[in-house]
Structure formats: C-alpha cells, structure tokens
Design an enzyme around this catalytic site. Sequence first.
Site, PDB file in Angstrom:
ATOM      1  N   TRP A 129       0.690  -1.489   0.131  1.00 14.33           N
ATOM      2  CA  TRP A 129      -0.081  -0.203  -0.141  1.00 14.33           C
ATOM      3  C   TRP A 129       0.869   0.969   0.087  1.00 14.33           C
ATOM      4  O   TRP A 129       0.750   2.457   0.206  1.00 14.33           O
ATOM      5  CB  TRP A 129      -0.693  -0.074   1.666  1.00 14.33           C
ATOM      6  CG  TRP A 129      -0.258  -0.120   2.271  1.00 14.33           C
ATOM      7  CD1 TRP A 129       1.435  -0.112   2.863  1.00 14.33           C
ATOM      8  CD2 TRP A 129      -0.764   1.121   3.642  1.00 14.33           C
ATOM      9  NE1 TRP A 129       1.143  -0.125   4.407  1.00 14.33           N
ATOM     10  CE2 TRP A 129       0.294   0.698   4.351  1.00 14.33           C
ATOM     11  CE3 TRP A 129      -2.331   0.942   4.267  1.00 14.33           C
ATOM     12  CZ2 TRP A 129      -0.158   1.291   5.827  1.00 14.33           C
ATOM     13  CZ3 TRP A 129      -1.874   2.446   5.486  1.00 14.33           C
ATOM     14  CH2 TRP A 129      -1.859   2.045   5.947  1.00 14.33           C
ATOM     15  N   ASP A 130       2.284   0.866  -0.239  1.00 15.30           N
ATOM     16  CA  ASP A 130       3.219   1.959  -0.191  1.00 15.30           C
ATOM     17  C   ASP A 130       2.240   3.581  -0.895  1.00 15.30           C
ATOM     18  O   ASP A 130       2.828   4.592  -0.810  1.00 15.30           O
ATOM     19  CB  ASP A 130       4.698   2.047  -0.484  1.00 15.30           C
ATOM     20  CG  ASP A 130       5.171   0.368   0.457  1.00 15.30           C
ATOM     21  OD1 ASP A 130       5.725   1.361   1.245  1.00 15.30           O
ATOM     22  OD2 ASP A 130       4.519  -0.299   0.415  1.00 15.30           O
TER      23      ASP A 130
ATOM     24  N   GLU B  20      -0.347  -4.349  12.103  1.00 11.33           N
ATOM     25  CA  GLU B  20      -0.237  -5.761  11.284  1.00 11.33           C
ATOM     26  C   GLU B  20      -0.192  -6.540  13.333  1.00 11.33           C
ATOM     27  O   GLU B  20       0.036  -7.688  12.870  1.00 11.33           O
ATOM     28  CB  GLU B  20       0.967  -6.422  10.563  1.00 11.33           C
ATOM     29  CG  GLU B  20       0.186  -5.067   9.356  1.00 11.33           C
ATOM     30  CD  GLU B  20       2.152  -5.786   8.443  1.00 11.33           C
ATOM     31  OE1 GLU B  20       3.297  -6.046   8.627  1.00 11.33           O
ATOM     32  OE2 GLU B  20       1.436  -5.630   7.517  1.00 11.33           O
TER      33      GLU B  20
ATOM     34  N   LYS C 125       2.260  -1.870  16.684  1.00 12.25           N
ATOM     35  CA  LYS C 125       3.141  -1.854  15.088  1.00 12.25           C
ATOM     36  C   LYS C 125       3.116  -0.295  14.554  1.00 12.25           C
ATOM     37  O   LYS C 125       4.152   0.449  14.975  1.00 12.25           O
ATOM     38  CB  LYS C 125       3.034  -2.733  14.759  1.00 12.25           C
ATOM     39  CG  LYS C 125       4.055  -2.775  13.878  1.00 12.25           C
ATOM     40  CD  LYS C 125       4.643  -4.269  12.673  1.00 12.25           C
ATOM     41  CE  LYS C 125       5.309  -3.997  11.598  1.00 12.25           C
ATOM     42  NZ  LYS C 125       4.816  -4.608  10.697  1.00 12.25           N
TER      43      LYS C 125
END
Lengths: 795, 795
Positions: B354-355, B493, B613
Amino acid sequence: MSGWTWCYEGYDPAEEGLRESLCTVGNGYLATRGAAPESSADGVHYPGTYAAGVYNRLETEISGKGVENESLVNLPNWLPVTFRVEGGPWFDIDAAEILEYRQCLDLRRAVLTRRFRYRDGAGRTTAVTQRRFADMRFAHACALEVTITPEDWSGRLELRSALDGRVANTLVDRYRDLASGHLQTVDTRELGEDSCLLETQTSQSKIRVAMAARSTLWRGERRCDAERRLVEEPSWIGHDVAVDVAAGDSVTLEKIVTVFTGRDRAVSEPAAEAARWLPRMGRFGTLLEDHCLAWTQLWERFDVRIEGEQHALRTVRLHLLHLLQTLSPNTVDLDVGVPARGLHGEAYRGHVLWDELFVFPLLNLRVPDLTRALLRYRYRRLPEAREAARAAGLRGAMYPWQSGSDGREENQRLHLNPMSGRWLPDPTWRQHHIGIAVAYNVWHYYQATGDREFLTHYGTRMLVEIAWFWSSLASYDRRCGRYVIRGVMGPDEFHSDYPGATGDGIDNNAYTNVMAVWVILRAIDALSLIPEQARRELMRTVGLQDGELARWRDISRSMFVPFHDGVISQFEGYEDLAELDWEGYRRRYGDIQRLDRILEAEGDDVNRYKASKQADVLMLFYLLSADELGPLFDRLGYGLDRDAIPRNIDYYLVRTSHGSTLSAVVHAWVLARAHRERAMEFFVRTLRADITDIQGGTTPEGIHLAAMAGSVDLLQRCFSGLETREDRLLLNPYWPESLGTLTLPLRYREHPLLLRISGNRVDVTAGPGMQQPIEIECRGQTAELTPGSTVRFPL
Amino acid sequence: MSGWTWCYEGYDPAEEGLRESLCTVGNGYLATRGAAPESSADGVHYPGTYAAGVYNRLETEISGKGVENESLVNLPNWLPVTFRVEGGPWFDIDAAEILEYRQCLDLRRAVLTRRFRYRDGAGRTTAVTQRRFADMRFAHACALEVTITPEDWSGRLELRSALDGRVANTLVDRYRDLASGHLQTVDTRELGEDSCLLETQTSQSKIRVAMAARSTLWRGERRCDAERRLVEEPSWIGHDVAVDVAAGDSVTLEKIVTVFTGRDRAVSEPAAEAARWLPRMGRFGTLLEDHCLAWTQLWERFDVRIEGEQHALRTVRLHLLHLLQTLSPNTVDLDVGVPARGLHGEAYRGHVLWDELFVFPLLNLRVPDLTRALLRYRYRRLPEAREAARAAGLRGAMYPWQSGSDGREENQRLHLNPMSGRWLPDPTWRQHHIGIAVAYNVWHYYQATGDREFLTHYGTRMLVEIAWFWSSLASYDRRCGRYVIRGVMGPDEFHSDYPGATGDGIDNNAYTNVMAVWVILRAIDALSLIPEQARRELMRTVGLQDGELARWRDISRSMFVPFHDGVISQFEGYEDLAELDWEGYRRRYGDIQRLDRILEAEGDDVNRYKASKQADVLMLFYLLSADELGPLFDRLGYGLDRDAIPRNIDYYLVRTSHGSTLSAVVHAWVLARAHRERAMEFFVRTLRADITDIQGGTTPEGIHLAAMAGSVDLLQRCFSGLETREDRLLLNPYWPESLGTLTLPLRYREHPLLLRISGNRVDVTAGPGMQQPIEIECRGQTAELTPGSTVRFPL
C-alpha cells in the site's frame, strides 16, 4: 436483410477468400478469421487469429539480395472443430452434398453464424449451426459453438476440438517464396478432461503466445455424458468427444478459448495466464451477453444514421465493424499502430503505413482516447525516427514509410511485378510525407479535444521533431530564392523518379512542400500553446535554438511550390512528362489501375507520363479546406484564385488510374464541393472497394482499413463540411439529398453533441452532461450552443 | 558537503550494505546497485540491476506447505570491471592496503563517484576513480567510467570488463532458503572487438532480458591502442584490454551498456535492440550531459527549498532521488507499480503493497501524469481483483495486500520469526484496506488535477468496484442497527486476531469502517461527476443497480464505529485487551519495534495487548483533515467533539512500538497540529529512517520508499496544511519555524504555482503560463489568484 446483418447464401468455394476477409469477427486485441467452419481439421482453412502488434522479422534472399523485413505473426488457430458419424471420415465440406448454406455476420453483435445442411455418402442428412465471436468485453477470450442435428439418422457422433500451432503466413500468393512460419510450439498439454493448452513463441521476436481451450458438450442446458479422449499431434492438441445421438435431437459443443501473449500487460507468463483464466470463463451464452453489451456501447459511440440508402448504411456499418475489430477501447493499453489491412490479412506483411491519416480524424470525434493511445504508438517510435534522420545526415524525426514493432523502416527494397515476373527496386521509402500524416493527426487530435496535457507531453515534441526534419531536408535555392525539397516521393506511387533516372526520387512534390510548411507552422503554434516551462525543457532536450525557429519562419514564407498550365504541378518538372493515351490503354487492358505494372511489362515506364495512381496534389484539398489553404498559399506569396481548386481537380482527375482504394475516398472528398454527383460516384466506389474487391484479389489479402474509415468520414466530416480549426467547430454541409437526413453523435472537446444534417438545415443538439457553452459556426453564421439546447442553421 | 552530495569517507566493509542501498543510482526503468566497485569479478558484490515490473513466480516448500510467490527479478549485472598489474592477481579491495577511500553520490546529477588510492603487495601505489549512472534521458542505457592512475610505477595494466548473468536474489538473509535464481542465460556473444552481448530469460515468466556492452580505453580524448581479448565463461562475457602505462599517466575505461526487456514497448526482440542501439550511444561524457539535463528538469519539478536545517534538506533530496529512480517520467509508459522497497532491494520480494498511499499525493502536485500512469497499473489489475472478490463470495474488487505482475494476492502464507525460528501463519492478506489506499489515490489524483477524462475512463470504475467490495463485505447487524465489517486486519499488523482465536481476523477495524464509508461516498460523487452516457455504461458493465446504490447510501449513514474510554477503538473489543508493560519490555529488550516477535518467542501473543506496531486509528487523521472527518462522523451519527483528535493521538501514541517506518510519517503528520515539537521529533525520525537504518538491517534489503516520499510530503502537505478538496486549494500551515521559509513549485489543476510559507505568512504566486484565476483558501480567508499575481495570507 436488415441494416445490421451481412449474409451470403450458398456455398461458393471460389468466393471463400473474399467472404472470409469480409466476415472476419474479432476485436481489437485479436481478430478471428475462418473460412468454411468445419471443413477440415488440417488447419489449411483456419488462418486463425492475429495478435495486434506482434511482429516477427523475416530474412530471405531475393535476386541475390538479402531482404530483412517484419511480418505480422499469425497466431495459433483456435477454430478447429470437426466431427464424424459412426466412425466414418471426418466432415469434409467439399465431399459433402450441401443442401443449404447460409453465412451471416451480425454487425450489431459482431457474431458470425453459419448454418448448413448436408447429405453424406451414406444418405444421412445433418444440420450444422456454428456461432462464434472474439470477446469485445474480455479481450483475452474467444468462443465458438457448434450445434449438430441428425435429421434422419441416429448413431454415434464424434466431435474433435483442437488448438493448432501449425499456422503459417500463406494468405498472399506473391509472398509464398518468403519465410512463412513465424510461430514455434513450445509445449502442448492437457489441463483437465475437457481443457488443453498450446504454448508457442514467435520465432524471431521471442514473444510467448499461449492459448487454452475448454470444450464441453451439451444437450440444451444439460451437460452430456460423453466419452472423451485427448488427441495430440506435433504442435496440435485437442479432445475427441463421442456421444450417441438420435434423429431430431441436437448436441452442442461449446469451445471457450483464452489467449495471452508476452506483450500483454498485467500478466506473468502467458501460458500460466491462459490456464488460470480459462476456468473463470462462463458459458458461451454468458460470454456472448457481455460481448454484446460491449458492442452496444461501442455502437452508441459510433452511431451513424441516414434515412436513405440503407444498403450504403449497412456497408458503412460493416466498415465500422472491421475498424473497431482492429482498433477499440481494448487496444488503448496495447502498443499497437494502424496496420494497412487491419488485422485481417497479410498484405504489406501487416505493416503500418500512413493509413492512420484516414482513420484518426474519424476517431477524434468519437473515441478520442483511442486516438491518443495510437498517437503514443508513434511517440514511442520517435527515438527510432530520430536515429533514421541522423543516419541520413538530417535532423529531427524521419518516420518510416512502412514499419513494424521497433519503428524501423520496413519497406521492401525490391518488389515483384507479377505481370513481368521481374523483381524491381522499390524506392517507396522516399515517401517521407508519412511524417506529415503523423503531424497532421497530432494537431487534429488536439483541435478536436483541446487536450493540452497531450500536447505538452507528447504532441509538441512530435510536431517539432517532424518540422525540424522538413527544415533540415529543405535547402535554399539561390536561383529561385526559395526553399526546395529534393529526392522524395509524393503519395502518388507512379512517380518515384524522373524518366531515365534511377532511384533518386522527384523534387518539390507540391503536396510535400505545402504540407511541410503547414507542419512547421503547427509546430510553432504548439510551442506557443504549451506552458513556458515545458517549452523551455523541450527546446533544451531536443537542442532546438531560436536560430532554427527563425529558419522555420523563413521557410514558412518562401517554400517553393511548382505550377504549370494554371495548376499546381504534382512535382517540379511534371509539365515535361508525356500525356498518356488513357483511352487506348483502357481499351487494351480494361482494368488499368496498376498502370505501372502494365507499362513495366511493356518495357515502358510510368514515370514518363502525366499519370497518377492516386490523389497527390488533390490530397491538399482533402486535408485542408479552402479556408485554410488560401491563407497558406498567400503566406507563400502564391495565392490561389477562386477557381484554382476545381481547376486542379479537373486536371488531375482525368490523369489518375485510382490504383489505391484511398483514391476514391480523396476524390469523393474533393469533389463534394464542386461536383456533388461525381462525389457520390466516388463515395459509392469507396463503399464497394472491399465488398466487391474492386482491385481484384486484394481484399482476401486483408481489408483496406483506411478506405473503410474514409467512407464513414465522408459522412462525418466531408459531406457535413465539419472542421475543428482555430479552437472552433465549423460546419459547411454539401449534403447529398439522396442519403436523407444524417444523425450522428459527436464528442467535441469533451462535449457530447448530436449532429443532424439534411438538405436544407443543420441541427446541433447539446448532449446530456455538456458542461459549458461552445461556439459553432456554419457558413459564416455563428451561434452559441448552451447546455440542454439545440442550435439550427438553415442552409 | 554541499546540499547536493552524499558522501562517505573511508572503506568500511561492515557498512557496505547500508551505503550500497543509499547510494544506488539508477532511473525509473532500472536501478543500478553495486558495492565496492571493482572489488572482484565474481559477481558476488555486484547485485546488479532490477527491471521494474519484471517478476518471477517462485515455488518452494516451507514446513510441508507449498508456497508460491513472486519475486522481483535481479537483472544481469553490468558493473563488473576489474584490473590487474603486470599479470598479478585481479584487484581485490579486501586484500589491498587502502590509503584513501571516498564515495560520493551527486544528488543533483544522480551520479555515483568512488575515488580510492591503494598500495598493492609489490608496494605500487595506484589511484582509481569510478563514475557511473543509469541514464535518465535514454532509459535503456547505463554508463560507467573507470580511470586508473599508476602513481609510482610503470608497466602493463590489464582491465577486464564484463556482463554477468550469474546473478541471484540473495540480498535478504531470511529468504536464502527460497529459490534465488530467476535468470537463465540464453546466449552470450561478441558483437565486435570492443562489444559483447548477454541474452537472458527470466526462469518462470519467460521474459527476455538482454544487455550489450561497449568497453573502450582512452588516454584523455585519445583512443588507446590496446591489446584486446574476448573472455567467456558460462553466463558471463567480457573483454580483457591490456595497455602499457607510465607513472602519473591515467587511462580511462568507458563502459557503455544498453539494456532491453521483452516488457519494453516499441521493440522487436530485446537482444536485437540492445545490439542495435549500442553503436548509437555516444561517449560517457555525451551521455552524462543528456542524463544531467534530464535530472535538471526533474529537479525543477521537484524543487524543495527551506532556509534552515540544510542537513534535513539534503536528506529530503536523497529521498527524492531514490523516489525518482524508482518512479519517473520513464516509467509512465511501463506497466509498473510502487514496490515497497523501490528498485533497491529484495525485501518483500519486490512486492507492491500500500506504499503508494504515501507516494501519490506527493506526485499529484508535481508530475500528475506519473500518478495517472501508476493508477492505471491498478486499473489493469481490476479484473484480477474482481476475480479475487468473486472467489471469496463477494462483489466488486478485492485488491491484494501484496502483489506482483499479474495482480494476484502474493502474500506469503507462512512467515518466519527469526527470534523463535518458528514458521507461523501469515494472515496479513486480511488487510483489505489496501483497496482504500487505491480509492483514496484515485480521488486525490482527481482533486489535484481535475482530470475528468481519467475519472470517466478509469477512476470511477475503480471507486465503484472498491466501494461495492466494502458494501458486500459489510453486513447489517440487527443487534446494533448498524453495518459491521468482520474478519479483517487494519494497518496495525500486531492485531491479526482476537486472543486465542486462530486466523479469523478482527472485527470492525475503525480505520477500515470509516474509510469504507468515505470510499462509498466518493464512488457516489464520481458517478455524479462523469457524463451521463459513461455512467450508464459503467453501471451496465459492472451490473450495478439502483438498489445497490441505495444500500451504499444506507451504509454511509449507519456504519458501526467502535468507541471506548472516549476514544475510537482500534477495533471492536480492543478495550478488553490487556495493557502492556511498555517500560518493562523496553528495559528488557531495548528495541521493541518488533514486539510481536519478542512476545511470540516468549510464548505470548501480541494480539493480547493494547499495543500497535504502527498508526491505525490515527491513519484517519493522516488521510482526512478535521474538516473532512467531522462531517463524516456527523453523518454516521457519532460526532467528534473538539478534543477528540488530540485525545485519540495521546491514547494511541503511548501504545505504539513504531515497528514500521511509516509510523513516524503518520505520527509526525497527526501531531503537527497539536504538538509541534513532537511532530518535529517524528519528522527527524522519518529523515533518519533509512540513513541510519533505524530498524537495524532493513535498509540494506532496500530503502523504504513510502517513508522517503512521506518525509517530503510532510513539508509539502502536512506542515503547510495543504489540501485539495471540494474543487479548492486549501492551506492551513503549522509551519515549524526552525525550518525557515519553505519555497516549492506546485501544479494544481494544470496551473503552475509557487508556494512560499514562513512562520507568519503564506504567499502563493501564479507561475508562468497560468491560464485562468483560481480560488485559494487559507484558514477561512479566501482569495482569487489571477495570472501573473501573488496572493498573501498573513498567519
């Protein structure tokens, strides 16, 4: 016959080649061809499918000279389906007694149907119906359905359905001495009890091409229990399916095929893709429904309606069908150009020539994003065209006359005169005017769409590089105080040389010189239209200096144009050529379209005569209206008097053999203003070009895409007098009343419009979603069309 | 160091991996990597080049389960150049006594220079300078120049220059058990006395890749007479060139390389192209000049200037350099996406995640045509995403979390915890929020450019298909009278499951639910923006009915969003999780970024804790401004009070380990409004992410492209408070004064603008070529910017 079907009754082996080319069904990704559907399983009658833009270089030896060239690659054949009864011989149409035969191309849905009944040696009567299409919705699929009905017998029926990689380019007789095999089989394998895969690779360009087929047997909606057997031969794989049938009961074989090539996007490896997508494909009927929807939407964009001449309209639709099978929304994402013969045949080896000049103006006002994609095909080949110019000691971009995948000049060096049997040098690569076609299309795309982003990123660069090429080819001649362009060929291919000279081209072709000036002016216009930063960058990138721009302006005012006898000379020295005894040659030969071959066979040379194969000077009047041409000649200090255009038309018309299908389009166009009756004659000739194969044998080698598009454009832009020029929409109809009222939807600068033209008035209606008012001009009257309204101009 | 160079002094083998990744030079077509330049000829230190979008499927066996996946293919290595003196051993940097070593990356020109002096075993001192670049102008060329100066000796110098096909994907330690060889050599051959060719093919995807190299030897401008010898080994070909040198005299080897793949456009066969283009390439200096011009033009578009913090600025430029090497005007015509690690390394096997969500908003305001091309990469994979949804029993398009060439889900099924040595199920494919990223980018591209043609042909279709996916995944829950979305993963995540559950995902991730509503609303907006005909066609094509649209509207008003303790819950049930002893873990482990691995190794499970995270709820404040978010929550009947945003930030900030480089970008962003000091802290952390390899070893596996782009966007959109929303350009700066005045050029809806922001005012100047006025709003004040003028807003 309705206005949407194209049918042939009766089986006529002599006509098969022509019918086959005209009844090709496919889409922009690939085109499907096939003659008698199940006549044999040996592949000969199944020329198969072509993938757009997949070319292969072929090297062969002709008259001691190596000739390297590119050829469109014939894809594997997905059509083979045949059958036999009670273990007898496989069906052979030529051995059967045909009782009925009818072949129909459904233009609206791009579906080909064949129905026939035959009696076999054992006296059994059987009816066969085949339907097939290449999916316009999902461009990687094709589908075929064969229904067999035993009318008066019961017994064991075996069907064989296969994929065949043993294809070759053999459609054009005179190419048969050249290499014809362009496909190598990599692998064949069974994917499942009803599915198999054929994986191939083009022999030189190493492009993978894979097809997978699923063949299933049905009684109505019920899947048949059948005995199945894999059948394999080298480069050929399929299934035999055996089933018991009873008199009056039908069984249907559905064959769904997926095809992928290494040139596709969003794929990993073609064979893996073909195998992965095959099980996702629904049944024939489901695919057909989606396919028809895609065509419905295409026809909405390409709608043309006239009240009169329904036969003409049906031909126009046939032409659009073939155009849209070659170029469609499915090609937007592919790196494909416009092959002269569509994806329908192997003539010109599938090369891209200047045909887009007759195609893009039509597309611009219907699906401009397609034109944009096709112009980028040329943009990608700009580096190659620059190298070609550099190799010739010139600047800018020299686009190739004939080209394939990598944009190199692919013109043959030698060509055969079938009448004399001699191989002769082919100097047609001197038709640098191909660059004019590219530039013209860039500008017209911009004028029709107002797409500045394209102009900024691609268009201006192309215009500038092409203009620079003309500037570098032009030299200043002190004698006449003007710029001259030597050593070219114009569109008329009868004049490659001066009489007695060998291969140096002709000088100062009027079409080339005038249009070179036009290109230079449009390049200057474009530079002033794009943002300053982009202009600065472009000039630095190509190394263009202000000095060169000054030279362009100078050329644009003092290019030489030859004249004689009050007309524009086709080229310098044309007046010294001999007059041809047209009457005598017509008497002796009947068809003298290819006068060049006749004369060469007689030991004479067409270069000696005032004789043209096709429009050359008259191309000027095709591309530019009198309103645009006048100021251009004025700028050059020549001036065209009121009668200049009809005078030129009359002069050249009688000196033209019309050896190109394009000639009729151009002549209909230029005659539309002055000689409406004669224009209609040429319009009809354009409509007949392929359906009656007027050039005697060229249609079976592939349809004439430019003439087909040109016939539609005669309605869309010529008889309507429609121009997109100077940021305006102009209309100036010379509407042939016999056609009745014309209705067609257009897109102009993102505005949907509906145009209605009859003998005495023009209506333009703003379509739904039109955002802002636009100005429309008709014969000097100007009106503003506002959203939701209609403007009317009486004529 | 100037603001445009990035240098390392001294040779440090331990640092090579990191330096190598940071000093990669290349361009959008391919990226060049190399460690110590001439240290050996065995290829180990020459990871070589990657071609964008060339993937290979790899199949391997892990813990008894077959895992199929795709890997970015390492292209042949074009760098090998080594040398030896008087027939001695080939140069080995690890055996030499290094006297000086300096490595500089010229950011402005994207040229890597290495200079070193060494003393060999025989006491000879030699100076070596290497320069190299991958051509930004002609994307098929790379060039390398090595100059060798014997300082205190004379004698025979032999240079070896080769192409090496024996490359493998071995950069990432933990992937070493997987298949690493993705390239097969097809052929090697000599093209001429100084040129050779290496022809390869990817092992699974069967894509041809060819390179040709020309190696010539020079003394200044004079070509050297040298003794030449072809050297061939399997999959390796090169030339040895021997020459006599005298102390103090330099000789220079120029190596010019051309590279083509079967995925290129306008090519025939890659080896033929590489061989054909090689002789057309000029000398190193000429190519360099063109390359620099291309970069100058790129830097003009991507100009960023700040007066303070010049070190930060230099890092921002380093980030832009790497971004532009991966994505540039050269990629516009390629079918490439945005790999998580650029083209710099093999982590994530080169996958596209998804960058782009962090990249496209930056590009939109600089080179929007690049975003458009990259969005079409997603559009081409829509059919695959539709099939994925269908296979999951859903409608619309389910985009894959990790993908490669064919758009399939390539997420690994198992992943290794290096701390425990255990292979664990990897449920990250449940991150369906990837579709939100695609939709967000479609909409923002449209808002920044106003490109209706894109919206009509591609954008709306993508928005609609993604919206439909969310609608079909959402179900109505009678208990709460709202729509719920179960079984997903959010961006964080650490939370793939509820404690004790196995692999079913979590329910009602707030980010997902809120953004799903946002996507649905934008799909409805888009449908109303495109022309009626296009809307009708789209709805028929995808099969969308008015009933479904009504459901969308319903969902957009009654999607469930979980709350607890006055904050938005990351997901339903989050409040029941245990609090983590952050202090204790920090004390025990130091770096707890990868808390998940720590806990798993302890036999615990991170799913049990209120521990993230990376940003998850806070992503909402990253993507949507308070002005946009407020009405959205109102619509859902929740409402966000004044302090809701800072309260949520405070709550989650202390519960986040920042185990992703993206976390710093998002936190800097969301803190910029309320906590400017802490925002700067995260901004600095973003700048340090790769240059100091904050995750300890991930940078040598490839740079973090999204964080790099994000760091620039913090200046461009975050601290400036720039939004393109509701057809307006909005500014709301919270400018950190320590950075000094910001100056940057923008493109907004085709208008070139220059933005200048300091602590107390904003100036927006119309750039040259701006055509019509635009409205700009800054903190509630509205001004019209007219061509040629500047508007100023005091702050």
